[in-house]
Design a protein around this motif. Structure first.
Motif, PDB file in Angstrom:
ATOM      1  N   LEU A 238       0.837  -1.185   0.000  1.00  0.00           N
ATOM      2  CA  LEU A 238       0.000   0.000   0.000  1.00  0.00           C
ATOM      3  C   LEU A 238       0.877   1.241   0.000  1.00  0.00           C
ATOM      4  O   LEU A 238       1.914   1.290   0.631  1.00  0.00           O
ATOM      5  CB  LEU A 238      -0.885   0.018   1.255  1.00  0.00           C
ATOM      6  N   SER A 239       0.443   2.250  -0.694  1.00  0.00           N
ATOM      7  CA  SER A 239       1.203   3.507  -0.747  1.00  0.00           C
ATOM      8  C   SER A 239       0.234   4.652  -0.865  1.00  0.00           C
ATOM      9  O   SER A 239      -0.257   4.948  -1.931  1.00  0.00           O
ATOM     10  CB  SER A 239       2.156   3.502  -1.935  1.00  0.00           C
ATOM     11  N   ILE A 240      -0.075   5.288   0.273  1.00  0.00           N
ATOM     12  CA  ILE A 240      -1.027   6.388   0.288  1.00  0.00           C
ATOM     13  C   ILE A 240      -0.526   7.528  -0.591  1.00  0.00           C
ATOM     14  O   ILE A 240       0.629   7.919  -0.530  1.00  0.00           O
ATOM     15  CB  ILE A 240      -1.224   6.903   1.722  1.00  0.00           C
ATOM     16  N   LEU A 241      -1.408   8.073  -1.406  1.00  0.00           N
ATOM     17  CA  LEU A 241      -1.051   9.246  -2.204  1.00  0.00           C
ATOM     18  C   LEU A 241      -1.268  10.486  -1.355  1.00  0.00           C
ATOM     19  O   LEU A 241      -2.349  11.044  -1.314  1.00  0.00           O
ATOM     20  CB  LEU A 241      -1.912   9.309  -3.468  1.00  0.00           C
ATOM     21  N   CYS A 242      -0.237  10.874  -0.636  1.00  0.00           N
ATOM     22  CA  CYS A 242      -0.349  12.011   0.284  1.00  0.00           C
ATOM     23  C   CYS A 242      -0.340  13.311  -0.501  1.00  0.00           C
ATOM     24  O   CYS A 242       0.678  13.988  -0.602  1.00  0.00           O
ATOM     25  CB  CYS A 242       0.792  11.991   1.294  1.00  0.00           C
TER      26      CYS A 242
ATOM     27  N   GLY B 286     -10.811   4.519  -9.268  1.00  0.00           N
ATOM     28  CA  GLY B 286      -9.737   5.506  -9.288  1.00  0.00           C
ATOM     29  C   GLY B 286      -8.909   5.422 -10.557  1.00  0.00           C
ATOM     30  O   GLY B 286      -8.512   6.451 -11.127  1.00  0.00           O
ATOM     31  N   LYS B 287      -8.650   4.217 -11.008  1.00  0.00           N
ATOM     32  CA  LYS B 287      -7.897   4.030 -12.252  1.00  0.00           C
ATOM     33  C   LYS B 287      -8.619   4.668 -13.432  1.00  0.00           C
ATOM     34  O   LYS B 287      -8.004   5.356 -14.262  1.00  0.00           O
ATOM     35  CB  LYS B 287      -7.684   2.537 -12.492  1.00  0.00           C
ATOM     36  N   SER B 288      -9.934   4.466 -13.491  1.00  0.00           N
ATOM     37  CA  SER B 288     -10.725   5.054 -14.582  1.00  0.00           C
ATOM     38  C   SER B 288     -10.693   6.570 -14.538  1.00  0.00           C
ATOM     39  O   SER B 288     -10.526   7.236 -15.569  1.00  0.00           O
ATOM     40  CB  SER B 288     -12.176   4.551 -14.500  1.00  0.00           C
ATOM     41  N   LEU B 289     -10.841   7.132 -13.337  1.00  0.00           N
ATOM     42  CA  LEU B 289     -10.792   8.589 -13.197  1.00  0.00           C
ATOM     43  C   LEU B 289      -9.449   9.145 -13.635  1.00  0.00           C
ATOM     44  O   LEU B 289      -9.373  10.174 -14.321  1.00  0.00           O
ATOM     45  CB  LEU B 289     -11.078   8.986 -11.744  1.00  0.00           C
ATOM     46  N   CYS B 290      -8.379   8.475 -13.233  1.00  0.00           N
ATOM     47  CA  CYS B 290      -7.040   8.948 -13.576  1.00  0.00           C
ATOM     48  C   CYS B 290      -6.810   8.895 -15.086  1.00  0.00           C
ATOM     49  O   CYS B 290      -6.157   9.774 -15.656  1.00  0.00           O
ATOM     50  CB  CYS B 290      -5.985   8.115 -12.855  1.00  0.00           C
ATOM     51  N   LYS B 291      -7.337   7.870 -15.737  1.00  0.00           N
ATOM     52  CA  LYS B 291      -7.191   7.789 -17.191  1.00  0.00           C
ATOM     53  C   LYS B 291      -7.894   8.942 -17.884  1.00  0.00           C
ATOM     54  O   LYS B 291      -7.374   9.531 -18.839  1.00  0.00           O
ATOM     55  CB  LYS B 291      -7.758   6.459 -17.695  1.00  0.00           C
ATOM     56  N   VAL B 292      -9.085   9.284 -17.399  1.00  0.00           N
ATOM     57  CA  VAL B 292      -9.869  10.354 -18.019  1.00  0.00           C
ATOM     58  C   VAL B 292      -9.135  11.686 -17.949  1.00  0.00           C
ATOM     59  O   VAL B 292      -9.125  12.464 -18.912  1.00  0.00           O
ATOM     60  CB  VAL B 292     -11.258  10.468 -17.352  1.00  0.00           C
TER      61      VAL B 292
ATOM     62  N   GLU C  87      -3.006   0.440 -10.819  1.00  0.00           N
ATOM     63  CA  GLU C  87      -2.675  -0.822 -11.496  1.00  0.00           C
ATOM     64  C   GLU C  87      -1.778  -1.695 -10.629  1.00  0.00           C
ATOM     65  O   GLU C  87      -1.952  -2.919 -10.566  1.00  0.00           O
ATOM     66  CB  GLU C  87      -1.994  -0.533 -12.840  1.00  0.00           C
ATOM     67  N   GLU C  88      -0.807  -1.076  -9.959  1.00  0.00           N
ATOM     68  CA  GLU C  88       0.074  -1.841  -9.070  1.00  0.00           C
ATOM     69  C   GLU C  88      -0.717  -2.479  -7.934  1.00  0.00           C
ATOM     70  O   GLU C  88      -0.482  -3.643  -7.570  1.00  0.00           O
ATOM     71  CB  GLU C  88       1.158  -0.925  -8.504  1.00  0.00           C
ATOM     72  N   ALA C  89      -1.657  -1.722  -7.367  1.00  0.00           N
ATOM     73  CA  ALA C  89      -2.463  -2.253  -6.268  1.00  0.00           C
ATOM     74  C   ALA C  89      -3.337  -3.411  -6.747  1.00  0.00           C
ATOM     75  O   ALA C  89      -3.469  -4.436  -6.062  1.00  0.00           O
ATOM     76  CB  ALA C  89      -3.329  -1.142  -5.682  1.00  0.00           C
ATOM     77  N   LEU C  90      -3.935  -3.270  -7.919  1.00  0.00           N
ATOM     78  CA  LEU C  90      -4.806  -4.325  -8.450  1.00  0.00           C
ATOM     79  C   LEU C  90      -4.016  -5.574  -8.813  1.00  0.00           C
ATOM     80  O   LEU C  90      -4.468  -6.701  -8.583  1.00  0.00           O
ATOM     81  CB  LEU C  90      -5.568  -3.795  -9.671  1.00  0.00           C
ATOM     82  N   LYS C  91      -2.811  -5.392  -9.367  1.00  0.00           N
ATOM     83  CA  LYS C  91      -1.973  -6.533  -9.690  1.00  0.00           C
ATOM     84  C   LYS C  91      -1.573  -7.298  -8.430  1.00  0.00           C
ATOM     85  O   LYS C  91      -1.497  -8.539  -8.425  1.00  0.00           O
ATOM     86  CB  LYS C  91      -0.718  -6.073 -10.435  1.00  0.00           C
ATOM     87  N   ALA C  92      -1.288  -6.561  -7.367  1.00  0.00           N
ATOM     88  CA  ALA C  92      -0.936  -7.208  -6.096  1.00  0.00           C
ATOM     89  C   ALA C  92      -2.104  -8.050  -5.580  1.00  0.00           C
ATOM     90  O   ALA C  92      -1.896  -9.151  -5.048  1.00  0.00           O
ATOM     91  CB  ALA C  92      -0.543  -6.154  -5.067  1.00  0.00           C
ATOM     92  N   LEU C  93      -3.325  -7.538  -5.740  1.00  0.00           N
ATOM     93  CA  LEU C  93      -4.499  -8.318  -5.333  1.00  0.00           C
ATOM     94  C   LEU C  93      -4.627  -9.580  -6.165  1.00  0.00           C
ATOM     95  O   LEU C  93      -4.909 -10.662  -5.643  1.00  0.00           O
ATOM     96  CB  LEU C  93      -5.775  -7.476  -5.492  1.00  0.00           C
TER      97      LEU C  93
ATOM     98  N   LEU D 182      -1.163  10.051 -14.938  1.00  0.00           N
ATOM     99  CA  LEU D 182      -0.460   8.792 -15.132  1.00  0.00           C
ATOM    100  C   LEU D 182       0.026   8.181 -13.824  1.00  0.00           C
ATOM    101  O   LEU D 182       0.033   6.962 -13.661  1.00  0.00           O
ATOM    102  CB  LEU D 182       0.727   9.008 -16.076  1.00  0.00           C
ATOM    103  N   GLU D 183       0.421   9.029 -12.891  1.00  0.00           N
ATOM    104  CA  GLU D 183       0.883   8.532 -11.593  1.00  0.00           C
ATOM    105  C   GLU D 183      -0.216   7.742 -10.894  1.00  0.00           C
ATOM    106  O   GLU D 183       0.030   6.679 -10.327  1.00  0.00           O
ATOM    107  CB  GLU D 183       1.320   9.701 -10.721  1.00  0.00           C
ATOM    108  N   GLY D 184      -1.452   8.268 -10.954  1.00  0.00           N
ATOM    109  CA  GLY D 184      -2.568   7.573 -10.329  1.00  0.00           C
ATOM    110  C   GLY D 184      -2.916   6.266 -11.024  1.00  0.00           C
ATOM    111  O   GLY D 184      -3.248   5.269 -10.366  1.00  0.00           O
ATOM    112  N   VAL D 185      -2.834   6.273 -12.369  1.00  0.00           N
ATOM    113  CA  VAL D 185      -3.098   5.040 -13.125  1.00  0.00           C
ATOM    114  C   VAL D 185      -2.112   3.965 -12.712  1.00  0.00           C
ATOM    115  O   VAL D 185      -2.491   2.811 -12.434  1.00  0.00           O
ATOM    116  CB  VAL D 185      -2.997   5.303 -14.649  1.00  0.00           C
ATOM    117  N   GLN D 186      -0.838   4.327 -12.645  1.00  0.00           N
ATOM    118  CA  GLN D 186       0.196   3.367 -12.264  1.00  0.00           C
ATOM    119  C   GLN D 186      -0.019   2.854 -10.850  1.00  0.00           C
ATOM    120  O   GLN D 186       0.103   1.655 -10.583  1.00  0.00           O
ATOM    121  CB  GLN D 186       1.572   4.010 -12.386  1.00  0.00           C
ATOM    122  N   ARG D 187      -0.349   3.770  -9.948  1.00  0.00           N
ATOM    123  CA  ARG D 187      -0.570   3.378  -8.548  1.00  0.00           C
ATOM    124  C   ARG D 187      -1.723   2.399  -8.433  1.00  0.00           C
ATOM    125  O   ARG D 187      -1.627   1.365  -7.740  1.00  0.00           O
ATOM    126  CB  ARG D 187      -0.859   4.646  -7.728  1.00  0.00           C
TER     127      ARG D 187
END
Length: 373
Positions: free
Chosen positions: A11-15, A345-351, A362-368, A355-360
């Protein structure tokens, strides 16, 4: 950034938007490479001082010439609170920092700050000083953030003083902005801080708090893992009161309030305050509930703001809050809720092209997916 479920949490909070990438826009280290603003007798001394600062570091010799430059400037009637002379004094602190003399750097900036505060109180309100007051107040705020960084550094570790200086800087910056919005800008005052400068001040607070955590964070295989929750001495609890104060001074229906709510949510989720004698420690679940509440408020506020008041901060704030809600859910063991928030969140970031949010996300979903969750 902590999890009570696994030491190998990814997990990595987007502060705040852009994470903790930070520039103190107001405080500047004055490497004086143009002497046109100084009379030649002053410039001569500064050249020698800078030689012993940048090319042949000798703090004792550098300080001698800096002092001689200030004395010459006083003799020639230069304003001691001008950008040029305050810049020389700030450069002295930078020289001490470069030499590793942290106590001297702090003492220098504290003296400059105190003198500037005295000037603001005694002279700043006089008619004709409106523009000078703005410049001096900007300097004090930048110096205060820098002092917070010094106090919180691994060489000093005076966290109480760090918090005190950072609280003052955030409060002063937003208080002045609010005054101008309510009462209007006085003739001659000139512009106040740009949004990015105020944002830099606020992000500087988080940067300092984050630096306190570095002592207890272990980096393994690219994954941030924390030690025991109470042994770690996590310092994010220092951030929450700062952001609460800033939020109280910020215009209530503004996109910058969305950013502050997100930062507050992150600090609440990550905090680990020292125990209070005679009282049980706050539960992780309660902290995550509070964090989620503030993130939800950020979402609600961002969605309610329409153009022209709506800026990119609102769009990015929505995306950050949504991803953070996924992080909070995961930290609380609500895996399906976490997946739902991250997908959204991924969808919102794409719109919005974040890119930072999309990557974040995707990484979280891949870990799941790897965990089969």
């Amino acid at each position: 950034m902590y999890s009570n479920h696994s030491d190998n949490s990814d997990l990595s909070i987007l502060c705040g938007i852009g994470g903790l990438c930070y520039v103190n826009y107001i405080y500047k280290t004055y490497i004086i490479d143009s002497f046109s603003a100084y009379p030649e007798p002053v410039a001569q001394k500064l050249r020698r001082a800078l030689y012993y600062t940048n090319q042949n570091l000798q703090p004792k010799s550098a300080l001698k010439y800096y002092r001689q430059a200030i004395e010459k400037a006083t003799e020639l009637g230069m304003d001691p609170f001008s950008d040029e002379i305050l810049g020389v004094k700030i450069q002295i602190a930078a020289m001490f920092e470069k030499a590793g003399s942290w106590p001297q750097a702090i003492r220098t900036l504290e003296l400059v700050r105190a003198n500037c505060l005295d000037w603001i109180e005694e002279v700043g309100a006089r008619e004709g000083n409106e523009g000078r007051r703005t410049k001096v107040l900007r300097k004090i705020i930048g110096i205060s953030v820098r002092l917070g960084e010094y106090y919180a550094s691994e060489y000093v570790k005076d966290y109480e003083s760090a918090e005190e200086r950072l609280v003052w800087a955030v409060t002063a910056a937003l208080k002045e902005q609010r005054r101008r919005e309510v009462d209007g800008v006085k003739e001659g005052e000139g512009p106040w801080l740009e949004d990015e400068e105020i944002g830099g001040t606020l992000e500087g607070v988080l940067m300092v708090i984050d630096s306190l955590m570095r002592e207890v964070i272990e980096l393994t295989d690219g994954v941030i893992a924390l030690g025991n929750r109470y042994e770690a001495q996590n310092k994010h609890y220092l951030a929450a009161p700062l952001f609460l104060q800033a939020l109280g001074l910020c215009p209530p229906r503004s996109c910058h309030s969305v950013v502050l709510m997100n930062n507050l949510a992150a600090s609440l989720a990550l905090q680990n305050p020292p125990p209070t004698p005679g009282q049980p420690p706050a539960s992780i679940s309660a902290q995550l509930d509070a964090a989620s509440t503030w993130a939800q408020r950020a979402l609600t506020l961002a969605k309610s703001i329409e153009p022209p008041q709506r800026t990119q901060e609102c769009d990015e704030g929505c995306a950050v809050a949504t991803i953070n809600l996924g992080d909070f859910a995961m930290m609380d063991g609500r895996i399906q809720d976490a997946r739902q928030w991250w997908e959204e969140g991924k969808s919102l970031c794409k719109v919005i092209g974040m890119l930072e949010g999309v990557q974040r996300a995707e990484e979280a979903l891949k870990a799941l997916d790897k965990k089969g969750a």
